[in-house]
Design a protein around this motif. Sequence first.
Motif, PDB file in Angstrom:
ATOM      1  N   GLU A  60       0.838  -1.204   0.000  1.00  0.00           N
ATOM      2  CA  GLU A  60       0.000   0.000   0.000  1.00  0.00           C
ATOM      3  C   GLU A  60       0.872   1.253   0.000  1.00  0.00           C
ATOM      4  O   GLU A  60       0.554   2.259  -0.643  1.00  0.00           O
ATOM      5  CB  GLU A  60      -0.917  -0.034   1.236  1.00  0.00           C
ATOM      6  CG  GLU A  60      -2.181   0.773   1.118  1.00  0.00           C
ATOM      7  CD  GLU A  60      -3.011   0.464  -0.144  1.00  0.00           C
ATOM      8  OE1 GLU A  60      -3.557   1.426  -0.712  1.00  0.00           O
ATOM      9  OE2 GLU A  60      -3.093  -0.719  -0.564  1.00  0.00           O
ATOM     10  N   SER A  61       2.015   1.182   0.726  1.00  0.00           N
ATOM     11  CA  SER A  61       2.903   2.350   0.806  1.00  0.00           C
ATOM     12  C   SER A  61       3.525   2.665  -0.555  1.00  0.00           C
ATOM     13  O   SER A  61       4.069   3.758  -0.757  1.00  0.00           O
ATOM     14  CB  SER A  61       4.027   2.094   1.819  1.00  0.00           C
ATOM     15  OG  SER A  61       5.027   1.235   1.263  1.00  0.00           O
ATOM     16  N   GLN A  62       3.478   1.702  -1.464  1.00  0.00           N
ATOM     17  CA  GLN A  62       4.116   1.896  -2.773  1.00  0.00           C
ATOM     18  C   GLN A  62       3.173   2.496  -3.803  1.00  0.00           C
ATOM     19  O   GLN A  62       3.531   2.672  -4.958  1.00  0.00           O
ATOM     20  CB  GLN A  62       4.670   0.563  -3.292  1.00  0.00           C
ATOM     21  CG  GLN A  62       5.845   0.039  -2.482  1.00  0.00           C
ATOM     22  CD  GLN A  62       7.023   1.009  -2.513  1.00  0.00           C
ATOM     23  OE1 GLN A  62       7.517   1.362  -3.559  1.00  0.00           O
ATOM     24  NE2 GLN A  62       7.442   1.458  -1.331  1.00  0.00           N
ATOM     25  N   ARG A  63       1.958   2.789  -3.395  1.00  0.00           N
ATOM     26  CA  ARG A  63       1.013   3.418  -4.323  1.00  0.00           C
ATOM     27  C   ARG A  63       1.302   4.911  -4.435  1.00  0.00           C
ATOM     28  O   ARG A  63       2.000   5.476  -3.613  1.00  0.00           O
ATOM     29  CB  ARG A  63      -0.423   3.200  -3.839  1.00  0.00           C
ATOM     30  CG  ARG A  63      -0.887   1.752  -3.974  1.00  0.00           C
ATOM     31  CD  ARG A  63      -2.382   1.669  -3.711  1.00  0.00           C
ATOM     32  NE  ARG A  63      -2.873   0.307  -3.767  1.00  0.00           N
ATOM     33  CZ  ARG A  63      -3.187  -0.327  -4.901  1.00  0.00           C
ATOM     34  NH1 ARG A  63      -3.066   0.284  -6.054  1.00  0.00           N
ATOM     35  NH2 ARG A  63      -3.629  -1.571  -4.876  1.00  0.00           N
ATOM     36  N   GLY A  64       0.734   5.543  -5.446  1.00  0.00           N
ATOM     37  CA  GLY A  64       0.854   6.992  -5.564  1.00  0.00           C
ATOM     38  C   GLY A  64       2.074   7.400  -6.357  1.00  0.00           C
ATOM     39  O   GLY A  64       2.888   6.580  -6.775  1.00  0.00           O
ATOM     40  N   GLU A  65       2.186   8.715  -6.538  1.00  0.00           N
ATOM     41  CA  GLU A  65       3.197   9.228  -7.450  1.00  0.00           C
ATOM     42  C   GLU A  65       4.603   9.234  -6.864  1.00  0.00           C
ATOM     43  O   GLU A  65       5.585   9.068  -7.577  1.00  0.00           O
ATOM     44  CB  GLU A  65       2.811  10.658  -7.874  1.00  0.00           C
ATOM     45  CG  GLU A  65       3.725  11.187  -8.953  1.00  0.00           C
ATOM     46  CD  GLU A  65       3.090  12.308  -9.743  1.00  0.00           C
ATOM     47  OE1 GLU A  65       2.019  12.791  -9.337  1.00  0.00           O
ATOM     48  OE2 GLU A  65       3.679  12.700 -10.770  1.00  0.00           O
ATOM     49  N   ASP A  66       4.696   9.422  -5.550  1.00  0.00           N
ATOM     50  CA  ASP A  66       6.028   9.580  -4.973  1.00  0.00           C
ATOM     51  C   ASP A  66       6.161   8.739  -3.699  1.00  0.00           C
ATOM     52  O   ASP A  66       6.298   9.274  -2.596  1.00  0.00           O
ATOM     53  CB  ASP A  66       6.254  11.070  -4.667  1.00  0.00           C
ATOM     54  CG  ASP A  66       7.700  11.343  -4.312  1.00  0.00           C
ATOM     55  OD1 ASP A  66       8.577  10.532  -4.702  1.00  0.00           O
ATOM     56  OD2 ASP A  66       7.950  12.352  -3.612  1.00  0.00           O
ATOM     57  N   PRO A  67       6.137   7.434  -3.835  1.00  0.00           N
ATOM     58  CA  PRO A  67       6.190   6.568  -2.654  1.00  0.00           C
ATOM     59  C   PRO A  67       7.595   6.549  -2.057  1.00  0.00           C
ATOM     60  O   PRO A  67       8.563   6.925  -2.734  1.00  0.00           O
ATOM     61  CB  PRO A  67       5.824   5.198  -3.231  1.00  0.00           C
ATOM     62  CG  PRO A  67       6.279   5.257  -4.635  1.00  0.00           C
ATOM     63  CD  PRO A  67       6.111   6.675  -5.083  1.00  0.00           C
TER      64      PRO A  67
END
Length: 389
Positions: free
Chosen positions: A7-14
């Motif tokens: 989950e922490s690896q989602r998004g534009e700037d993990p």
Amino acid sequence: MWQEILESQRGEDPPRLSVEDAIILYDEADFNLLRSVAMERRRYVNRGNTVTYMIDRNVNYTNVCTINCHFCSFYRTPGHAESYTQSYEQISKRISELEDVDGVRVLMQGGVNPELPLKWYTDLIQYLREKHPSIDLDCFSPIEIEGIAEVCGKTTLEVLNELKNAGMHGLPGGGAEMLVDDVRLGLSPMKGSAENWLRVMHEAQSLDLTTSATNVFGFGEKTLHRVKHMEKIRNLQDKALANGWEGFTSFIAWPVQLENNVFGRRSRRRNQTQVGAGPTEYLRHVAISRLFFDNIKHIQGSWPTMGLEVAQMALFGGADDIGSTMMEENVVSASGTEKTCALEAELQETVRRAGFNASRRDSDYNLLDTPDVSSNVQEFPAPPPLQPV
Ligand code: SF4
């Protein structure tokens, strides 16, 4: 645990993925979720819906080699009846065939041939540069550079410099295999340590030669070793970027092939089942590499070892490139792969049927004009295009 990390690896700037967390994801994460997060990352890093490929040709200029890697079926010792070294004219003829199909790059690699002086290499590059000015010459690998340096008594940096001055465009990342000495030295005792490969690559990057990073896995190593390999490449890339250099364009991994070589025979004799890697393991590897490399833009799907279908699946799990036409391949294929050439139409069709736009590229990943040459095979409809991030 793996759920939180993923989950922490989602998004534009993990946050940067640590070695420890990468191992947990590699070993435990749900296969489909892992791949979907890797796909999401790919869409942040390479926006749009394009998958690239290159029209190139492999040329294996000599099979003479003194390094004796246990997984290699390609090489012949000096003086062996089946040994060969191609003439400049033979190599040039192959490149002319590449030009006939709009090729842009030749990948020229061979063994470590103690009979060839540095001048043979620089003259070859100059000759090809003059005869084929529009073709990028990505040639040799760190171990070949080390071999040339030993023969001529110069440093590897001096050898690279002379090759670059002769017209060499890039140093491909062959021979990295597993950059962990515990594994590496058992497979290729004469190839030298991981540090040698990394040092020569660093030198090539300092000279602005185009470089890529490779990884062969499935030697029976642990997940820790696989991720440590990635860590060494990521660290080197950090250094390159900190110096303002281009660094590695891409990361390309494939499982070791087991036919016709000492490693495969030894593994079968010992009844080792934990060697090689199937499609699922390969696709996990691709997904982890996409998440781990926050500083390498392109992750390649490998069709020569996994087949076009699995390479196509890699496009949904982190890969943004499907490799190149190759036209011929003699090193990995000597150990078991059968398909050594892909038509441009096959690559386009593979990409298109996955719902992406196919684009030609050059060795530096610049997009090129791309005529639609995909076949009109329509037995089953292509899935709808995925929405870009
Ligand atoms: S993999 Fe390369 S260095 Fe190793 S034996 Fe084969 S040709 Fe030589």
